[in-house]
Scaffold this motif. Structure first.
Motif, PDB file in Angstrom:
ATOM      1  N   HIS A  19       0.865  -1.190   0.000  1.00 62.44           N
ATOM      2  CA  HIS A  19       0.000   0.000   0.000  1.00 62.44           C
ATOM      3  C   HIS A  19       0.896   1.233   0.000  1.00 62.44           C
ATOM      4  O   HIS A  19       1.877   1.294   0.737  1.00 62.44           O
ATOM      5  N   PHE A  20       0.584   2.177  -0.834  1.00 62.87           N
ATOM      6  CA  PHE A  20       1.365   3.410  -0.940  1.00 62.87           C
ATOM      7  C   PHE A  20       0.649   4.524  -0.190  1.00 62.87           C
ATOM      8  O   PHE A  20      -0.485   4.861  -0.500  1.00 62.87           O
ATOM      9  N   MET A  21       1.311   5.080   0.830  1.00 62.75           N
ATOM     10  CA  MET A  21       0.769   6.205   1.594  1.00 62.75           C
ATOM     11  C   MET A  21       1.512   7.471   1.188  1.00 62.75           C
ATOM     12  O   MET A  21       2.715   7.581   1.403  1.00 62.75           O
ATOM     13  N   ALA A  22       0.805   8.406   0.591  1.00 57.69           N
ATOM     14  CA  ALA A  22       1.426   9.629   0.075  1.00 57.69           C
ATOM     15  C   ALA A  22       0.961  10.839   0.879  1.00 57.69           C
ATOM     16  O   ALA A  22      -0.225  11.194   0.845  1.00 57.69           O
ATOM     17  N   LEU A  23       1.892  11.468   1.588  1.00 57.67           N
ATOM     18  CA  LEU A  23       1.594  12.686   2.343  1.00 57.67           C
ATOM     19  C   LEU A  23       2.008  13.893   1.507  1.00 57.67           C
ATOM     20  O   LEU A  23       3.158  13.988   1.075  1.00 57.67           O
ATOM     21  N   ALA A  24       1.090  14.826   1.279  1.00 59.24           N
ATOM     22  CA  ALA A  24       1.353  16.009   0.458  1.00 59.24           C
ATOM     23  C   ALA A  24       1.965  15.594  -0.887  1.00 59.24           C
ATOM     24  O   ALA A  24       3.077  15.982  -1.228  1.00 59.24           O
ATOM     25  N   PRO A  25       1.237  14.772  -1.655  1.00 54.14           N
ATOM     26  CA  PRO A  25       1.797  14.204  -2.879  1.00 54.14           C
ATOM     27  C   PRO A  25       2.145  15.246  -3.938  1.00 54.14           C
ATOM     28  O   PRO A  25       1.470  16.262  -4.076  1.00 54.14           O
ATOM     29  N   ILE A  26       3.229  14.954  -4.665  1.00 58.58           N
ATOM     30  CA  ILE A  26       3.652  15.778  -5.797  1.00 58.58           C
ATOM     31  C   ILE A  26       3.834  14.889  -7.015  1.00 58.58           C
ATOM     32  O   ILE A  26       4.570  13.910  -6.966  1.00 58.58           O
ATOM     33  N   CYS A  27       3.140  15.216  -8.076  1.00 59.61           N
ATOM     34  CA  CYS A  27       3.384  14.582  -9.374  1.00 59.61           C
ATOM     35  C   CYS A  27       2.965  15.568 -10.461  1.00 59.61           C
ATOM     36  O   CYS A  27       3.812  16.209 -11.075  1.00 59.61           O
ATOM     37  N   TYR A  28       1.676  15.718 -10.677  1.00 57.12           N
ATOM     38  CA  TYR A  28       1.194  16.698 -11.650  1.00 57.12           C
ATOM     39  C   TYR A  28       1.206  18.087 -11.009  1.00 57.12           C
ATOM     40  O   TYR A  28       0.683  18.286  -9.920  1.00 57.12           O
ATOM     41  N   MET A  29       1.807  19.063 -11.712  1.00 59.79           N
ATOM     42  CA  MET A  29       2.027  20.371 -11.085  1.00 59.79           C
ATOM     43  C   MET A  29       1.542  21.556 -11.917  1.00 59.79           C
ATOM     44  O   MET A  29       1.687  22.701 -11.503  1.00 59.79           O
ATOM     45  N   LYS A  30       0.961  21.301 -13.060  1.00 59.36           N
ATOM     46  CA  LYS A  30       0.558  22.390 -13.962  1.00 59.36           C
ATOM     47  C   LYS A  30      -0.372  23.390 -13.288  1.00 59.36           C
ATOM     48  O   LYS A  30      -0.297  24.594 -13.526  1.00 59.36           O
ATOM     49  N   HIS A  31      -1.254  22.899 -12.433  1.00 62.76           N
ATOM     50  CA  HIS A  31      -2.268  23.773 -11.838  1.00 62.76           C
ATOM     51  C   HIS A  31      -2.129  23.890 -10.324  1.00 62.76           C
ATOM     52  O   HIS A  31      -3.126  24.020  -9.615  1.00 62.76           O
ATOM     53  N   ILE A  32      -0.896  23.856  -9.823  1.00 63.11           N
ATOM     54  CA  ILE A  32      -0.711  24.019  -8.382  1.00 63.11           C
ATOM     55  C   ILE A  32      -1.182  25.401  -7.944  1.00 63.11           C
ATOM     56  O   ILE A  32      -1.245  26.332  -8.742  1.00 63.11           O
ATOM     57  N   GLY A  33      -1.487  25.524  -6.652  1.00 60.32           N
ATOM     58  CA  GLY A  33      -2.120  26.742  -6.175  1.00 60.32           C
ATOM     59  C   GLY A  33      -1.207  27.908  -5.868  1.00 60.32           C
ATOM     60  O   GLY A  33      -1.669  29.045  -5.758  1.00 60.32           O
ATOM     61  N   SER A  34       0.083  27.678  -5.715  1.00 65.36           N
ATOM     62  CA  SER A  34       0.979  28.736  -5.276  1.00 65.36           C
ATOM     63  C   SER A  34       1.316  29.723  -6.389  1.00 65.36           C
ATOM     64  O   SER A  34       1.916  29.356  -7.404  1.00 65.36           O
ATOM     65  N   THR A  35       0.947  30.978  -6.186  1.00 64.74           N
ATOM     66  CA  THR A  35       1.311  32.025  -7.141  1.00 64.74           C
ATOM     67  C   THR A  35       2.822  32.190  -7.208  1.00 64.74           C
ATOM     68  O   THR A  35       3.396  32.405  -8.278  1.00 64.74           O
ATOM     69  N   GLY A  36       3.478  32.058  -6.058  1.00 61.07           N
ATOM     70  CA  GLY A  36       4.927  32.212  -6.013  1.00 61.07           C
ATOM     71  C   GLY A  36       5.640  31.153  -6.828  1.00 61.07           C
ATOM     72  O   GLY A  36       6.571  31.446  -7.585  1.00 61.07           O
ATOM     73  N   LEU A  37       5.211  29.900  -6.684  1.00 60.47           N
ATOM     74  CA  LEU A  37       5.834  28.821  -7.447  1.00 60.47           C
ATOM     75  C   LEU A  37       5.517  28.937  -8.937  1.00 60.47           C
ATOM     76  O   LEU A  37       6.346  28.631  -9.785  1.00 60.47           O
ATOM     77  N   GLN A  38       4.309  29.386  -9.245  1.00 56.59           N
ATOM     78  CA  GLN A  38       3.966  29.618 -10.653  1.00 56.59           C
ATOM     79  C   GLN A  38       4.863  30.716 -11.227  1.00 56.59           C
ATOM     80  O   GLN A  38       5.333  30.621 -12.360  1.00 56.59           O
ATOM     81  N   LEU A  39       5.113  31.750 -10.401  1.00 53.07           N
ATOM     82  CA  LEU A  39       5.984  32.843 -10.837  1.00 53.07           C
ATOM     83  C   LEU A  39       7.396  32.345 -11.111  1.00 53.07           C
ATOM     84  O   LEU A  39       8.057  32.787 -12.057  1.00 53.07           O
ATOM     85  N   MET A  40       7.866  31.398 -10.307  1.00 55.45           N
ATOM     86  CA  MET A  40       9.211  30.863 -10.492  1.00 55.45           C
ATOM     87  C   MET A  40       9.399  30.241 -11.871  1.00 55.45           C
ATOM     88  O   MET A  40      10.494  30.253 -12.425  1.00 55.45           O
ATOM     89  N   THR A  41       8.323  29.688 -12.442  1.00 58.94           N
ATOM     90  CA  THR A  41       8.451  29.054 -13.758  1.00 58.94           C
ATOM     91  C   THR A  41       8.780  30.082 -14.833  1.00 58.94           C
ATOM     92  O   THR A  41       9.334  29.735 -15.875  1.00 58.94           O
ATOM     93  N   LYS A  42       8.431  31.339 -14.597  1.00 53.34           N
ATOM     94  CA  LYS A  42       8.736  32.389 -15.570  1.00 53.34           C
ATOM     95  C   LYS A  42      10.215  32.746 -15.559  1.00 53.34           C
ATOM     96  O   LYS A  42      10.696  33.465 -16.427  1.00 53.34           O
ATOM     97  N   LEU A  43      10.932  32.236 -14.549  1.00 54.62           N
ATOM     98  CA  LEU A  43      12.361  32.513 -14.431  1.00 54.62           C
ATOM     99  C   LEU A  43      13.202  31.337 -14.919  1.00 54.62           C
ATOM    100  O   LEU A  43      14.375  31.209 -14.570  1.00 54.62           O
ATOM    101  N   SER A  44      12.596  30.459 -15.736  1.00 56.80           N
ATOM    102  CA  SER A  44      13.312  29.258 -16.161  1.00 56.80           C
ATOM    103  C   SER A  44      14.604  29.602 -16.892  1.00 56.80           C
ATOM    104  O   SER A  44      15.611  28.901 -16.770  1.00 56.80           O
ATOM    105  N   GLY A  45      14.601  30.699 -17.639  1.00 58.02           N
ATOM    106  CA  GLY A  45      15.823  31.118 -18.331  1.00 58.02           C
ATOM    107  C   GLY A  45      16.907  31.497 -17.345  1.00 58.02           C
ATOM    108  O   GLY A  45      18.075  31.132 -17.511  1.00 58.02           O
ATOM    109  N   ALA A  46      16.520  32.215 -16.275  1.00 55.10           N
ATOM    110  CA  ALA A  46      17.482  32.605 -15.249  1.00 55.10           C
ATOM    111  C   ALA A  46      18.014  31.380 -14.513  1.00 55.10           C
ATOM    112  O   ALA A  46      19.194  31.322 -14.152  1.00 55.10           O
ATOM    113  N   LEU A  47      17.155  30.386 -14.305  1.00 54.99           N
ATOM    114  CA  LEU A  47      17.594  29.154 -13.659  1.00 54.99           C
ATOM    115  C   LEU A  47      18.661  28.465 -14.499  1.00 54.99           C
ATOM    116  O   LEU A  47      19.677  28.011 -13.988  1.00 54.99           O
ATOM    117  N   ASP A  48      18.417  28.382 -15.803  1.00 53.94           N
ATOM    118  CA  ASP A  48      19.375  27.733 -16.704  1.00 53.94           C
ATOM    119  C   ASP A  48      20.721  28.459 -16.698  1.00 53.94           C
ATOM    120  O   ASP A  48      21.783  27.829 -16.660  1.00 53.94           O
TER     121      ASP A  48
END
Length: 199
Positions: free
Chosen positions: A28-57
Motif C-alpha cells: 500500500h502506498f501512503m502519500a503525504l502532500a503528494p507531488i506529481c502533476y504540477m501544472k495547476h498548483i495553487g501557489s502564485t509564487g511557485l507559478q511565478l518561479m516558472t517564468k524565471l526558467s531562463g534565469a535558472l538555466d
C-alpha cells in the motif's frame, strides 16, 4: 512518503524499469502532500518561479547548485535565481527550505507543462532533444502514467497545500484505474508540511 518522496514512488511504481519490482514489494502506498502533476498548483509564487526558467538555466551554467528560502543556500555570490526565489517565498509565503537547482528546474518544467491536452505532465527531466536522445533514447522525456497501477494508495492532502489545488487533486485521482482502491483525504487548514507536524 512525503512531498518529493511521493514523486519518487509515483515514478518508481509507473516506470517500466522499476514498476514490476516496486509493485511486487509494495502492499500500500501512503502519500503525504503528494507531488506529481504540477501544472495547476495553487501557489502564485511557485507559478511565478516558472517564468524565471531562463534565469535558472543561466545560474546552473554559471555554477549555482542550490536555491532556497533557507539560510544555507550555498556560497555562490549573488545568484539571481536564488535571490528571486527568496523574494517570491517571502512575498507569497511558501517554504521549501533549500533545494538543488536541478530540482527547481524540473519543477519549473512540470509547472509549465506540455502544449497538448490540458498541459499536465509527469515525466523525467527535459534536457533538450539532443541530450534526451542520449539519455532516454528519444527526443522527449519519458512520461509516467498511472492507468495500469495495481498498488492501492492513500493520498493525504492539505486544503492549503501550495503544491496542490482542487484541479490538481481531481486530475490526479482521475488518472488511476477506476477499480483500484485509491483514496484521497483532504484536510482543511493543512499546508504542504502539516502532515509532518499537524499540531
Amino acid at each position: 512518503g512525503h512531498s518529493q518522496g511521493t514523486a519518487q514512488m509515483f515514478a518508481s511504481l509507473s516506470d517500466k524499469a522499476t514498476k514490476d519490482f516496486m509493485r511486487k514489494h509494495t502492499d500500500h502506498f501512503m502519500a503525504l502532500a503528494p507531488i506529481c502533476y504540477m501544472k495547476h498548483i495553487g501557489s502564485t509564487g511557485l507559478q511565478l518561479m516558472t517564468k524565471l526558467s531562463g534565469a535558472l538555466d543561466i545560474a546552473v551554467t554559471l555554477g549555482a547548485k542550490v536555491i532556497g528560502d533557507g539560510s544555507c543556500s550555498g556560497s555562490w555570490f549573488l545568484n539571481p535565481a536564488d535571490l528571486a526565489y527568496k523574494a517570491a517565498a517571502a512575498l507569497f509565503q511558501f517554504h521549501t527550505g533549500n533545494t538543488c537547482m536541478h530540482q527547481i528546474q524540473h519543477f519549473s518544467q512540470l509547472i509549465n507543462g506540455k502544449p497538448e491536452g490540458n498541459g499536465e505532465t509527469f515525466r523525467k527531466f527535459d534536457y533538450g532533444a539532443e541530450e534526451n536522445k542520449k539519455k532516454y533514447g528519444q527526443e522527449t522525456p519519458t512520461e509516467w502514467f498511472f492507468h495500469d497501477w495495481v498498488t492501492p494508495a492513500t493520498l493525504v492532502v492539505g486544503q492549503d497545500d501550495e503544491f496542490s489545488s482542487d484541479e490538481t487533486r481531481k486530475y490526479i485521482m482521475s488518472q488511476f484505474p477506476k477499480t483500484l482502491d485509491v483514496k484521497m483525504h483532504t484536510y482543511s487548514g493543512w499546508n504542504h508540511i502539516s502532515a509532518l507536524d499537524p499540531a
